[in-house]
Design a protein around this motif. Sequence first.
Motif, PDB file in Angstrom:
ATOM      1  N   VAL A 120       0.467  -0.714  -0.264  1.00  0.00           N
ATOM      2  CA  VAL A 120      -0.076  -0.259   0.098  1.00  0.00           C
ATOM      3  C   VAL A 120       0.752   1.364  -0.060  1.00  0.00           C
ATOM      4  O   VAL A 120       2.035   1.108   0.743  1.00  0.00           O
ATOM      5  N   GLY A 121       0.560   2.190  -1.059  1.00  0.00           N
ATOM      6  CA  GLY A 121       1.485   3.111  -1.155  1.00  0.00           C
ATOM      7  C   GLY A 121       1.999   3.649  -2.094  1.00  0.00           C
ATOM      8  O   GLY A 121       1.950   2.929  -3.206  1.00  0.00           O
ATOM      9  N   VAL A 122       2.070   5.184  -3.110  1.00  0.00           N
ATOM     10  CA  VAL A 122       2.181   5.406  -3.956  1.00  0.00           C
ATOM     11  C   VAL A 122       3.362   5.123  -4.198  1.00  0.00           C
ATOM     12  O   VAL A 122       4.610   4.984  -3.928  1.00  0.00           O
ATOM     13  N   GLY A 123       4.146   4.002  -5.438  1.00  0.00           N
ATOM     14  CA  GLY A 123       5.839   3.902  -6.047  1.00  0.00           C
ATOM     15  C   GLY A 123       5.471   2.799  -5.036  1.00  0.00           C
ATOM     16  O   GLY A 123       6.776   2.254  -6.197  1.00  0.00           O
ATOM     17  N   TYR A 124       4.882   1.698  -4.388  1.00  0.00           N
ATOM     18  CA  TYR A 124       5.164   1.086  -3.904  1.00  0.00           C
ATOM     19  C   TYR A 124       4.843  -0.351  -4.774  1.00  0.00           C
ATOM     20  O   TYR A 124       3.735  -0.599  -5.255  1.00  0.00           O
ATOM     21  N   ARG A 125       6.324  -1.622  -5.870  1.00  0.00           N
ATOM     22  CA  ARG A 125       5.275  -2.703  -6.893  1.00  0.00           C
ATOM     23  C   ARG A 125       6.556  -3.300  -5.914  1.00  0.00           C
ATOM     24  O   ARG A 125       7.511  -3.595  -5.798  1.00  0.00           O
ATOM     25  N   ALA A 126       6.221  -4.917  -6.672  1.00  0.00           N
ATOM     26  CA  ALA A 126       7.143  -5.699  -6.391  1.00  0.00           C
ATOM     27  C   ALA A 126       6.994  -6.566  -7.676  1.00  0.00           C
ATOM     28  O   ALA A 126       5.921  -6.501  -8.290  1.00  0.00           O
ATOM     29  N   GLN A 127       7.842  -7.283  -8.557  1.00  0.00           N
ATOM     30  CA  GLN A 127       8.541  -7.682  -9.146  1.00  0.00           C
ATOM     31  C   GLN A 127       9.840  -9.067  -8.799  1.00  0.00           C
ATOM     32  O   GLN A 127      10.170  -9.193  -8.370  1.00  0.00           O
ATOM     33  N   PRO A 148       3.446  -1.743   7.918  1.00  0.00           N
ATOM     34  CA  PRO A 148       2.391  -0.411   7.625  1.00  0.00           C
ATOM     35  C   PRO A 148       2.221   0.683   8.789  1.00  0.00           C
ATOM     36  O   PRO A 148       2.504   0.373  10.183  1.00  0.00           O
ATOM     37  N   GLU A 149       2.524   1.619   8.372  1.00  0.00           N
ATOM     38  CA  GLU A 149       2.185   2.591   9.426  1.00  0.00           C
ATOM     39  C   GLU A 149       0.625   3.355   9.533  1.00  0.00           C
ATOM     40  O   GLU A 149      -0.124   3.005   9.326  1.00  0.00           O
ATOM     41  N   PRO A 150       0.267   3.786  11.078  1.00  0.00           N
ATOM     42  CA  PRO A 150      -0.874   4.222  11.316  1.00  0.00           C
ATOM     43  C   PRO A 150      -1.304   4.922  10.615  1.00  0.00           C
ATOM     44  O   PRO A 150      -2.924   5.361  11.609  1.00  0.00           O
ATOM     45  N   TYR A 151      -0.969   5.929  10.116  1.00  0.00           N
ATOM     46  CA  TYR A 151      -1.405   7.127   9.706  1.00  0.00           C
ATOM     47  C   TYR A 151      -2.353   7.481   8.563  1.00  0.00           C
ATOM     48  O   TYR A 151      -3.249   7.888   7.879  1.00  0.00           O
ATOM     49  N   PHE A 187      -5.882  -6.090   9.806  1.00  0.00           N
ATOM     50  CA  PHE A 187      -6.130  -4.374  10.205  1.00  0.00           C
ATOM     51  C   PHE A 187      -5.146  -3.520  10.322  1.00  0.00           C
ATOM     52  O   PHE A 187      -4.353  -3.848  11.478  1.00  0.00           O
ATOM     53  N   ILE A 188      -5.337  -2.453  10.088  1.00  0.00           N
ATOM     54  CA  ILE A 188      -4.118  -1.628  10.514  1.00  0.00           C
ATOM     55  C   ILE A 188      -5.252  -0.234  11.378  1.00  0.00           C
ATOM     56  O   ILE A 188      -6.185   0.062  10.794  1.00  0.00           O
ATOM     57  N   PHE A 189      -4.865  -0.266  12.392  1.00  0.00           N
ATOM     58  CA  PHE A 189      -5.063   0.156  13.900  1.00  0.00           C
ATOM     59  C   PHE A 189      -4.737   1.784  13.014  1.00  0.00           C
ATOM     60  O   PHE A 189      -3.823   2.280  13.231  1.00  0.00           O
ATOM     61  N   ARG A 190      -5.586   2.646  12.426  1.00  0.00           N
ATOM     62  CA  ARG A 190      -5.668   4.280  12.072  1.00  0.00           C
ATOM     63  C   ARG A 190      -5.306   5.475  13.742  1.00  0.00           C
ATOM     64  O   ARG A 190      -6.393   4.870  14.359  1.00  0.00           O
ATOM     65  N   LYS A 191      -4.019   6.373  13.063  1.00  0.00           N
ATOM     66  CA  LYS A 191      -4.042   6.606  13.766  1.00  0.00           C
ATOM     67  C   LYS A 191      -5.197   8.629  13.655  1.00  0.00           C
ATOM     68  O   LYS A 191      -4.420   8.990  12.674  1.00  0.00           O
TER      69      LYS A 191
END
Length: 177
Positions: A90-97, A154-157, A168-172
Amino acid sequence: MSRIGKKAIPVPKGVTVTVNGQTVTAKGPKGQLEFVVNDLCTVALENDEVSVKPVNDSKPARSLWGMSRTQLSNMFNGVANEFTKTLELVGVGYRAQMKGNALSLSLGYSHEIDYPAPEGVKLATPKPTEITVSGIDKQKVGQAAAEIRAFRPPEPYKGKGVKYANEFIFRKEGKKK
């Protein structure tokens, strides 16, 4: 007392199990695994069921009893049908190959991260933002998935990072004016 340890482990169809002293070997359509049970537990194979019993009523024997039973159960399930963990990016530009046998990750760092597939574990990228880790050994599959997730947890923000598919990512809440 262990409630898990009391249950006998049924051997799945297509899996052959051999017990040689403390060594249990399971051979199935997906591969072969071997587990050495601790000396504080005894293993018996009787009419397509494997049972594990503690040698005595000591605390160490009882604590290893349920763990040994679960290890054997996971081993039988693994050789019958593989274990799979799915990770999402999850994130802009995050990818795997995939690059050969290694996984190449772009996770917002100044460099790409190359993760070689451990022995007995298969890595796949069905989508650029999805990673599938599979294999017959549950411990190795979980360890490989945890190592990949540790590159950018994963970061919470905003929830950016590598996460398990069902996590599930607990969001702040962010800063307020």
